[in-house]
Design a protein around this motif. Structure first.
Motif, PDB file in Angstrom:
ATOM      1  N   ASN A  49      44.996  44.994  34.598  1.00  0.00           N
ATOM      2  CA  ASN A  49      43.619  44.955  35.539  1.00  0.00           C
ATOM      3  C   ASN A  49      44.064  44.136  36.681  1.00  0.00           C
ATOM      4  O   ASN A  49      45.196  43.768  37.007  1.00  0.00           O
ATOM      5  CB  ASN A  49      42.498  44.056  34.732  1.00  0.00           C
ATOM      6  N   ASP A  50      43.110  43.933  37.564  1.00  0.00           N
ATOM      7  CA  ASP A  50      43.313  43.369  39.023  1.00  0.00           C
ATOM      8  C   ASP A  50      43.786  41.998  39.108  1.00  0.00           C
ATOM      9  O   ASP A  50      44.244  41.589  40.169  1.00  0.00           O
ATOM     10  CB  ASP A  50      41.880  43.637  39.843  1.00  0.00           C
ATOM     11  N   LEU A  51      43.675  41.249  38.051  1.00  0.00           N
ATOM     12  CA  LEU A  51      44.064  39.896  38.056  1.00  0.00           C
ATOM     13  C   LEU A  51      45.630  39.965  37.403  1.00  0.00           C
ATOM     14  O   LEU A  51      46.038  38.813  37.338  1.00  0.00           O
ATOM     15  CB  LEU A  51      43.100  39.080  37.279  1.00  0.00           C
ATOM     16  N   THR A  72      45.695  37.485  28.864  1.00  0.00           N
ATOM     17  CA  THR A  72      45.195  37.166  30.147  1.00  0.00           C
ATOM     18  C   THR A  72      46.030  36.293  30.960  1.00  0.00           C
ATOM     19  O   THR A  72      47.088  35.667  30.740  1.00  0.00           O
ATOM     20  CB  THR A  72      43.881  36.165  29.925  1.00  0.00           C
ATOM     21  N   ASN A 155      36.291  43.695  36.152  1.00  0.00           N
ATOM     22  CA  ASN A 155      37.509  44.045  36.067  1.00  0.00           C
ATOM     23  C   ASN A 155      37.879  45.408  35.991  1.00  0.00           C
ATOM     24  O   ASN A 155      37.074  46.187  35.484  1.00  0.00           O
ATOM     25  CB  ASN A 155      38.218  43.449  34.776  1.00  0.00           C
TER      26      ASN A 155
END
Ligand SMILES: *[C@@H]1O[C@H](CO)[C@@H](O)[C@H](O)[C@H]1NC(C)=O
Length: 165
Positions: A49-51, A72, A155
């Protein structure tokens, strides 16, 4: 001398070119058209994802259930991040090509729980993208702190390619 055999000139050659281009057109329609319109967005696989968080989703069974792991890149705690299991379902009632889904992540490094809900889209470039929103519930010691215990966010996930393209 037969007149039929003596004229291998222009008309037959032009017919050949015409026939060949018609055949190529038919072939390209047959190969391209159905593949493009019938592409289905699949949850199974590795996503980022974008993170920079990664997740791996296993096979989706015929009831729409799936499980996987979430790694994460960010945490609201000061704890060391550990890979955590996720469990979810995909709505497959009408076997849509861009299905909705939801899953829960049971964090293994904190007393917190996140639920995601989203939809699996095929974007304008034909790439799969998961547009999601989440709620993160953090534990609080006092019921008077309940009001501030839930965060919300967005997200966007794309497929993680293990081999560089
Ligand atoms: C996600 O995957 C990328 C590519 O393999 C890797 O560089 C990154 O460290 C991973 N991030 C997490 C949080 O696992």
């Amino acid at each position: 001398m037969s007149p039929a055999r003596s004229a291998p000139g222009c008309p037959p050659a032009a017919d050949m070119v015409h026939a060949t281009s018609s055949l190529l057109l038919l072939l390209s329609l047959a190969l391209l058209a159905p593949g493009h319109s019938a592409k289905k967005c699949l949850l199974t696989g590795k996503w980022i994802n974008d993170l920079g968080s990664n997740m791996t989703i296993g096979a989706v069974n015929n009831r729409g259930e799936f499980s996987g792991t979430y790694h994460t890149a960010v945490t609201a705690t000061s704890n060391d991040i550990k890979e955590s299991p996720l469990y979810g379902t995909q709505n497959n009632i009408n076997k849509k090509t861009q299905p909705t889904f939801g899953f829960t992540v049971n964090w293994k490094f904190s007393e917190s729980t996140t639920v995601f809900t989203g939809q699996c889209f095929i974007d304008r470039n034909g790439k799969e993208v998961l547009k999601t929103m989440w709620l993160l519930r953090s534990i609080v010691d006092d019921i008077n702190d309940d009001w501030k215990a839930t965060r919300v966010g967005i997200n966007v996930f794309t497929r993680l390619r293990s081999v560089k393209e």
